[in-house]
Design a protein around this motif. Structure first.
Motif, PDB file in Angstrom:
ATOM      1  N   PHE A   1       0.680  -1.163   0.101  1.00 20.30           N
ATOM      2  CA  PHE A   1      -0.285  -0.267   0.374  1.00 20.30           C
ATOM      3  C   PHE A   1       0.963   1.684   0.246  1.00 20.30           C
ATOM      4  O   PHE A   1       0.064   2.393  -1.317  1.00 20.30           O
ATOM      5  CB  PHE A   1      -1.431  -0.005   1.369  1.00 20.30           C
ATOM      6  CG  PHE A   1      -2.261  -0.835   1.445  1.00 20.30           C
ATOM      7  CD1 PHE A   1      -2.616  -0.632  -0.093  1.00 20.30           C
ATOM      8  CD2 PHE A   1      -2.409  -1.830   1.788  1.00 20.30           C
ATOM      9  CE1 PHE A   1      -3.784  -2.415  -0.162  1.00 20.30           C
ATOM     10  CE2 PHE A   1      -3.841  -2.616   2.012  1.00 20.30           C
ATOM     11  CZ  PHE A   1      -4.872  -2.723   1.345  1.00 20.30           C
TER      12      PHE A   1
ATOM     13  N   LEU B   1      -4.238   0.545  -5.949  1.00 26.40           N
ATOM     14  CA  LEU B   1      -4.874   0.592  -4.151  1.00 26.40           C
ATOM     15  C   LEU B   1      -6.090   0.728  -3.988  1.00 26.40           C
ATOM     16  O   LEU B   1      -6.901  -0.006  -3.004  1.00 26.40           O
ATOM     17  CB  LEU B   1      -3.879   2.386  -4.148  1.00 26.40           C
ATOM     18  CG  LEU B   1      -4.199   2.908  -3.065  1.00 26.40           C
ATOM     19  CD1 LEU B   1      -3.672   1.812  -2.161  1.00 26.40           C
ATOM     20  CD2 LEU B   1      -3.723   4.095  -2.662  1.00 26.40           C
ATOM     21  N   LEU B   2      -6.986   1.525  -4.880  1.00 24.64           N
ATOM     22  CA  LEU B   2      -8.423   1.657  -4.299  1.00 24.64           C
ATOM     23  C   LEU B   2      -9.438   0.282  -4.794  1.00 24.64           C
ATOM     24  O   LEU B   2     -10.128  -0.209  -3.958  1.00 24.64           O
ATOM     25  CB  LEU B   2      -8.919   3.021  -5.311  1.00 24.64           C
ATOM     26  CG  LEU B   2      -8.774   4.150  -5.342  1.00 24.64           C
ATOM     27  CD1 LEU B   2      -9.216   4.637  -6.575  1.00 24.64           C
ATOM     28  CD2 LEU B   2      -8.745   5.048  -3.598  1.00 24.64           C
TER      29      LEU B   2
ATOM     30  N   GLN C   1      -7.499  -3.117  -4.374  1.00 21.34           N
ATOM     31  CA  GLN C   1      -7.236  -3.750  -2.710  1.00 21.34           C
ATOM     32  C   GLN C   1      -7.815  -2.836  -1.766  1.00 21.34           C
ATOM     33  O   GLN C   1      -8.671  -3.837  -0.549  1.00 21.34           O
ATOM     34  CB  GLN C   1      -5.981  -3.498  -3.156  1.00 21.34           C
ATOM     35  CG  GLN C   1      -5.406  -4.496  -4.094  1.00 21.34           C
ATOM     36  CD  GLN C   1      -3.768  -4.599  -4.324  1.00 21.34           C
ATOM     37  OE1 GLN C   1      -3.199  -3.943  -2.307  1.00 21.34           O
ATOM     38  NE2 GLN C   1      -3.278  -4.635  -5.174  1.00 21.34           N
ATOM     39  N   LEU C   2      -8.953  -1.999  -1.296  1.00 19.77           N
ATOM     40  CA  LEU C   2      -8.653  -0.994  -0.513  1.00 19.77           C
ATOM     41  C   LEU C   2     -10.144  -1.491  -0.331  1.00 19.77           C
ATOM     42  O   LEU C   2     -10.600  -1.313   0.744  1.00 19.77           O
ATOM     43  CB  LEU C   2      -8.250   0.393  -0.275  1.00 19.77           C
ATOM     44  CG  LEU C   2      -7.293   0.791   0.201  1.00 19.77           C
ATOM     45  CD1 LEU C   2      -6.932   2.752  -0.305  1.00 19.77           C
ATOM     46  CD2 LEU C   2      -7.580   0.987   1.739  1.00 19.77           C
TER      47      LEU C   2
ATOM     48  N   PHE D   1     -11.790  -3.924   2.748  1.00 21.52           N
ATOM     49  CA  PHE D   1     -11.144  -3.706   3.523  1.00 21.52           C
ATOM     50  C   PHE D   1     -12.399  -2.619   4.298  1.00 21.52           C
ATOM     51  O   PHE D   1     -12.751  -2.539   4.991  1.00 21.52           O
ATOM     52  CB  PHE D   1      -9.856  -2.998   3.281  1.00 21.52           C
ATOM     53  CG  PHE D   1      -8.863  -4.096   3.162  1.00 21.52           C
ATOM     54  CD1 PHE D   1      -9.125  -5.369   4.110  1.00 21.52           C
ATOM     55  CD2 PHE D   1      -7.808  -3.959   2.305  1.00 21.52           C
ATOM     56  CE1 PHE D   1      -7.392  -5.948   4.308  1.00 21.52           C
ATOM     57  CE2 PHE D   1      -6.793  -5.182   1.873  1.00 21.52           C
ATOM     58  CZ  PHE D   1      -6.962  -6.494   3.099  1.00 21.52           C
ATOM     59  N   LEU D   2     -13.099  -1.603   3.221  1.00 21.01           N
ATOM     60  CA  LEU D   2     -13.572  -0.628   3.806  1.00 21.01           C
ATOM     61  C   LEU D   2     -14.934  -1.293   3.400  1.00 21.01           C
ATOM     62  O   LEU D   2     -15.611  -1.019   4.542  1.00 21.01           O
ATOM     63  CB  LEU D   2     -13.491   0.648   2.517  1.00 21.01           C
ATOM     64  CG  LEU D   2     -12.393   1.214   2.247  1.00 21.01           C
ATOM     65  CD1 LEU D   2     -11.968   2.061   1.491  1.00 21.01           C
ATOM     66  CD2 LEU D   2     -11.396   2.313   3.500  1.00 21.01           C
TER      67      LEU D   2
ATOM     68  N   GLU E   1      -1.947   1.936   7.475  1.00 17.63           N
ATOM     69  CA  GLU E   1      -3.004   1.263   7.416  1.00 17.63           C
ATOM     70  C   GLU E   1      -4.013   2.115   8.558  1.00 17.63           C
ATOM     71  O   GLU E   1      -5.157   2.918   8.820  1.00 17.63           O
ATOM     72  CB  GLU E   1      -3.344   0.156   8.583  1.00 17.63           C
ATOM     73  CG  GLU E   1      -3.480  -1.179   7.562  1.00 17.63           C
ATOM     74  CD  GLU E   1      -1.673  -0.764   6.781  1.00 17.63           C
ATOM     75  OE1 GLU E   1      -0.863  -0.069   7.389  1.00 17.63           O
ATOM     76  OE2 GLU E   1      -1.876  -2.283   5.836  1.00 17.63           O
TER      77      GLU E   1
ATOM     78  N   VAL F   1      -5.631   5.068   6.681  1.00 17.98           N
ATOM     79  CA  VAL F   1      -7.186   5.322   6.100  1.00 17.98           C
ATOM     80  C   VAL F   1      -8.216   5.304   6.984  1.00 17.98           C
ATOM     81  O   VAL F   1      -8.919   5.457   7.359  1.00 17.98           O
ATOM     82  CB  VAL F   1      -6.413   3.304   5.293  1.00 17.98           C
ATOM     83  CG1 VAL F   1      -8.188   3.105   5.148  1.00 17.98           C
ATOM     84  CG2 VAL F   1      -5.717   3.417   3.844  1.00 17.98           C
TER      85      VAL F   1
END
Lengths: 173, 213
Positions: A4, A22-23, A25-26, A29-30, A69, A72
């Protein structure tokens, strides 16, 4: 798969491919984070989108030498708290509407159904503007990012949309 | 709108950005404006005539240095609060010097109880106006520095910012405004600092200016 911090560093330099990776992959999680915090309500996707817009605007504030982390997480936590605050305010406003007379919940359901119908028959631009600015209460900038419309076009569209809704509701049935 | 479509839009909207400079660099940048401003006001009003005598008094030195340390630590905490992911305990950084400042004033108040002078409670509105006046330019400079970061918790950030500039202004006032009775300093200078910080916290929390949305 790149880490990240490295992806974010490249995104800060303008690397669209790294940013996209990046987005994407995020997002899972979000979704999991927001789902845990707001109890899996239908608003999860809306809040995830708001966090993504916030991350986009705040991307200059990430220091690649520090862990990614917490950066974010603090933005996501802020957005979730903001959502919960707005939901509380909205429920307080709803209480004002439903308390005064018996049977008003039924009336409200009818009004809500009529309103949803009236919004659904608006032209696409006006419908989008009303939904984003008035129902989801996003700012002009956020609504512009989501809709792809300019802020001035959004202002005009929401003005026209509300005018049509007012006319529709003032006409005798 | 689907999240996938939003991601495409965000990627299309991507422009290179200049990463936020570190807290220490931003702090130095702010001090480069704030300290000359404080020196300017001190020179303009004129250093108090008994300054040599006062500098020999340990209580005066502790009070002034604690107020200065409160101002600088609060500025660090305020700037750090605009960096997402920075440890949240840093917001408490100004607490130790603030407590030391309060304790030194409280100790002075207790001593004065044994030697009352009769002028303890006279109004010192010039302390209030002086702190507001001296804080103005450092406050605007700090606002500029804070806006470069990300305002997530504007109530805390504004409270720390107001604490920073007003504490430094109170420290500067000790050099040109000859009020030494601890009770007066406690009520009119420390009180103004606390009131301004509380007002800034309320305004920041309610109005949420410059917060990212």
């Amino acid at each position: 798969m790149a880490e990240f911090p490295d992806l974010m560093k490249r995104a800060q330099a303008g690397d669209a491919r790294a940013y996209s990776e990046l987005l994407r992959q995020l997002v899972p999680f979000l979704r999991a984070y927001v789902g845990r915090r707001i109890g899996g309500s239908a608003d999860v996707e809306d809040v995830v989108q708001e966090i993504l817009i916030c991350l986009h605007k705040a991307r200059h504030s990430y220091d690649p030498s520090r862990p990614f982390e917490p950066w974010v997480a603090s933005i996501a936590r802020y957005r979730v708290l903001d959502h919960q605050r707005r939901a509380r305010m909205s429920s307080i406003r709803d209480l004002d509407v439903t308390f005064p007379a018996s049977g008003s919940n039924m009336e409200e359901m009818i009004v809500r159904r009529d309103l949803e119908h009236a919004i659904s028959v608006l032209p696409k631009g006006q419908r989008t503007a009303v939904q984003l600015l008035k129902l989801r209460q996003l700012t002009l900038k956020e609504a512009a990012v989501i809709s792809g419309m300019t802020t001035s076009a959004l202002k005009v569209a929401v003005h026209r949309g509300l005018k049509k809704l007012r006319t529709a509701f003032s006409e005798p049935k | 709108m689907r999240t996938e479509d939003l991601l495409d839009r965000l990627v299309r909207d991507l422009r290179p950005v200049r990463p936020l400079t570190s807290t220490s660099i931003r702090l130095l940048g702010w001090l480069a404006v704030a300290l000359p401003t404080l020196a300017f006001w001190t020179m303009l009003f004129g250093i108090r005539p008994d300054i040599e005598q006062r500098l020999a008094d340990p209580r005066f030195l502790i009070e002034t240095m604690a107020a200065t340390a409160t101002g600088i630590c609060a500025a660090i905490a305020a700037i750090d609060s605009t960096v997402p992911g920075a440890p949240r305990w840093r917001a408490l950084l100004p607490l130790p010097p603030l407590v030391l400042w309060l304790l030194s004033l409280g100790e002075g108040c207790l001593r004065i109880l044994w030697e009352p002078t009769g002028t303890l409670l006279e109004a010192q509105w010039q302390c209030v106006s002086g702190i507001v006046l001296v804080s103005a330019i450092p406050g605007l400079a700090l606002l500029f520095v804070l806006r470069r970061g990300v305002l997530l918790t504007s109530g805390i950030t504004f409270c720390l910012g107001a604490l920073s500039v007003s504490a430094l202004a109170a420290a500067a006032m000790r050099l040109f405004h000859p009020v030494d009775a601890s009770l007066l300093v406690l009520i009119w200078q420390f009180g103004t600092v606390v009131a301004l910080s509380a007002l800034a916290a309320i305004a920041g929390r309610r109005l949420r200016p410059f917060t990212i949305r």
